[in-house]
Design a protein around this motif. Structure first.
Motif, short mmCIF file in Angstrom:
data_model
loop_
_atom_site.label_atom_id
_atom_site.label_comp_id
_atom_site.label_asym_id
_atom_site.label_seq_id
_atom_site.Cartn_x
_atom_site.Cartn_y
_atom_site.Cartn_z
N ARG A 1 0.85 -1.18 0.00
CA ARG A 1 0.00 0.00 0.00
C ARG A 1 0.88 1.23 0.00
O ARG A 1 1.88 1.30 0.74
CB ARG A 1 -0.95 0.04 1.20
CG ARG A 1 -1.92 1.24 1.12
CD ARG A 1 -2.83 1.34 2.32
NE ARG A 1 -3.68 0.17 2.45
CZ ARG A 1 -4.57 0.03 3.43
NH1 ARG A 1 -4.70 0.96 4.35
NH2 ARG A 1 -5.31 -1.06 3.49
N PHE A 2 0.51 2.21 -0.83
CA PHE A 2 1.20 3.48 -0.89
C PHE A 2 0.36 4.56 -0.22
O PHE A 2 -0.85 4.41 -0.05
CB PHE A 2 1.48 3.89 -2.34
CG PHE A 2 2.74 3.30 -2.91
CD1 PHE A 2 3.30 2.14 -2.39
CD2 PHE A 2 3.38 3.90 -3.99
CE1 PHE A 2 4.45 1.59 -2.92
CE2 PHE A 2 4.53 3.37 -4.53
CZ PHE A 2 5.07 2.22 -4.00
N THR A 3 1.00 5.65 0.13
CA THR A 3 0.30 6.78 0.71
C THR A 3 -0.69 7.38 -0.29
O THR A 3 -0.54 7.23 -1.51
CB THR A 3 1.29 7.87 1.15
OG1 THR A 3 0.58 8.92 1.80
CG2 THR A 3 2.05 8.44 -0.05
N ARG A 4 -1.68 8.07 0.24
CA ARG A 4 -2.58 8.85 -0.61
C ARG A 4 -2.28 10.34 -0.49
O ARG A 4 -2.84 11.14 -1.21
CB ARG A 4 -4.03 8.61 -0.19
CG ARG A 4 -4.46 7.16 -0.29
CD ARG A 4 -5.90 7.03 0.11
NE ARG A 4 -6.26 5.64 0.33
CZ ARG A 4 -7.44 5.26 0.75
NH1 ARG A 4 -8.37 6.15 1.01
NH2 ARG A 4 -7.72 3.98 0.93
N ASP A 5 -1.45 10.69 0.45
CA ASP A 5 -1.10 12.09 0.68
C ASP A 5 0.35 12.31 0.27
O ASP A 5 1.27 11.90 0.97
CB ASP A 5 -1.30 12.43 2.17
CG ASP A 5 -1.06 13.91 2.47
OD1 ASP A 5 -0.51 14.61 1.60
OD2 ASP A 5 -1.43 14.35 3.56
N TRP A 6 0.55 12.95 -0.88
CA TRP A 6 1.88 13.11 -1.44
C TRP A 6 2.49 14.46 -1.07
O TRP A 6 3.47 14.90 -1.69
CB TRP A 6 1.84 12.96 -2.96
CG TRP A 6 1.40 11.60 -3.38
CD1 TRP A 6 0.15 11.20 -3.71
CD2 TRP A 6 2.22 10.42 -3.48
NE1 TRP A 6 0.11 9.86 -4.03
CE2 TRP A 6 1.37 9.36 -3.89
CE3 TRP A 6 3.57 10.18 -3.27
CZ2 TRP A 6 1.86 8.07 -4.08
CZ3 TRP A 6 4.04 8.88 -3.46
CH2 TRP A 6 3.19 7.85 -3.87
N SER A 7 1.95 15.13 -0.05
CA SER A 7 2.42 16.46 0.31
C SER A 7 3.89 16.45 0.74
O SER A 7 4.65 17.35 0.40
CB SER A 7 1.55 17.06 1.42
OG SER A 7 1.52 16.22 2.56
N ARG A 8 4.30 15.43 1.50
CA ARG A 8 5.70 15.39 1.95
C ARG A 8 6.65 15.14 0.79
O ARG A 8 7.77 15.68 0.76
CB ARG A 8 5.87 14.32 3.04
CG ARG A 8 5.18 14.71 4.33
CD ARG A 8 5.67 13.89 5.50
NE ARG A 8 5.29 12.49 5.38
CZ ARG A 8 5.43 11.59 6.35
NH1 ARG A 8 5.96 11.95 7.51
NH2 ARG A 8 5.06 10.34 6.19
N VAL A 9 6.23 14.33 -0.18
CA VAL A 9 7.06 14.12 -1.36
C VAL A 9 7.20 15.41 -2.15
O VAL A 9 8.30 15.78 -2.58
CB VAL A 9 6.46 13.01 -2.25
CG1 VAL A 9 7.17 12.95 -3.60
CG2 VAL A 9 6.56 11.65 -1.55
#
Length: 282
Positions: A49-57
């Motif tokens: 499973r991957f994150t749904r929130d890519w803000s940190r990337v």
């Protein structure tokens, strides 16, 4: 007390600058450990499973290719289904696809009540950013797409589906449209696209325009019939919206339905996901 399941997990990290060595965790691979693990073909034996929130990337790398990272989740899931007892195919995929920008951590042991519960716990501990008291709620197409993924994940079929399907495979080179997700249960290919009708109806018109070419292309390339589904927000009560907004909403729905696009609302997603679960025999 229910006996806990011995597992091991790997953290998937995005490393934009290998010299600095800074990274952020973007996903988890979880698999059963030990000789008593079930057949590797089982979809529950190893999951990703991957994150749904890519803000940190995005904070670390404004030019990060989020679409490619999201597609990587599906590729890893496919590798795990092919060889769930060995993480080496996943390591090879990361090396071949994104060089050193995406890395996988050494394995760590865990004891799980269930695979699903353990995955939720690991995502909270290592991947998802801490929630602040005042959070910005997703709206429009992003909210619809998030709801789609949530329901398909609950049904256990998200990892079995194709994501970000390039329309150019079926229409013509240069077509920029990407269809959110889809699967092929038999002689029919089902594709799903999040379409917001709250702002304007350009997305609905674009999907309606593309539908005939998509349908012809799927028949030509895949020798299959295409069932295209648009997922939209529910129409709010008339007292809550202006006449113009209501007319735009109805115009968007009718434009898609005229091109034989099935239109469902977010509230229908649980039923849609259950159908996918049955058809994919999960």
């Amino acid at each position: 007390m229910k006996e806990r399941l011995p597992c091991e997990f790997f953290l998937i990290r995005y490393v934009p600058d290998v010299v600095k060595g800074e990274f952020t965790n973007i996903g988890v691979v979880l698999r059963e450990a030990g000789d008593g693990a079930p057949d590797a073909a089982s979809p529950e034996h190893a999951v990703v499973r991957f994150t749904r929130d890519w803000s940190r990337v995005r904070c670390m790398d404004a030019d990060a290719d989020i679409g490619l990272l999201e597609a990587l989740e599906g590729e890893i899931a496919e590798r795990l289904r092919m060889s769930a007892t060995d993480p080496k195919p996943v390591l090879a995929l990361l090396e071949d696809t994104l060089s050193n920008s995406v890395q996988i951590s050494p394995p760590r042991a865990s004891l799980a009540e269930s695979m699903a519960a353990e995955m939720e716990q690991l995502m909270r501990m290592y991947v998802e950013p801490l929630k602040v008291k005042i959070s910005r709620q997703r709206t429009g197409r992003a909210a619809i797409a998030g709801a789609m993924r949530t329901e398909f994940e609950r049904a256990g079929v998200w990892g079995l589906m194709r994501k970000r399907i390039a329309a150019s495979l079926y229409t013509r080179p240069g077509d920029p449209m990407k269809i959110d997700c889809g699967y092929r249960p038999n002689g029919v290919i089902r594709m799903f696209q999040a379409v917001s009708l709250e702002g304007d109806v350009e997305a609905a018109k674009g999907l309606a325009y593309s539908a005939p070419q998509l349908r012809e292309g799927v028949l030509r390339v895949e020798s299959a019939k295409l069932e295209l589904t648009a997922v939209v927000e529910p129409l709010r009560s008339v007292s809550d919206i202006e006449d113009e907004a209501m007319e735009r909403y109805r115009f968007g729905v009718e434009a898609m339905e005229r091109q034989e696009i099935r239109v469902v609302t977010v509230s229908d997603l649980a039923r849609v996901a259950e159908t996918a679960r049955v058809e994919l025999r999960v």
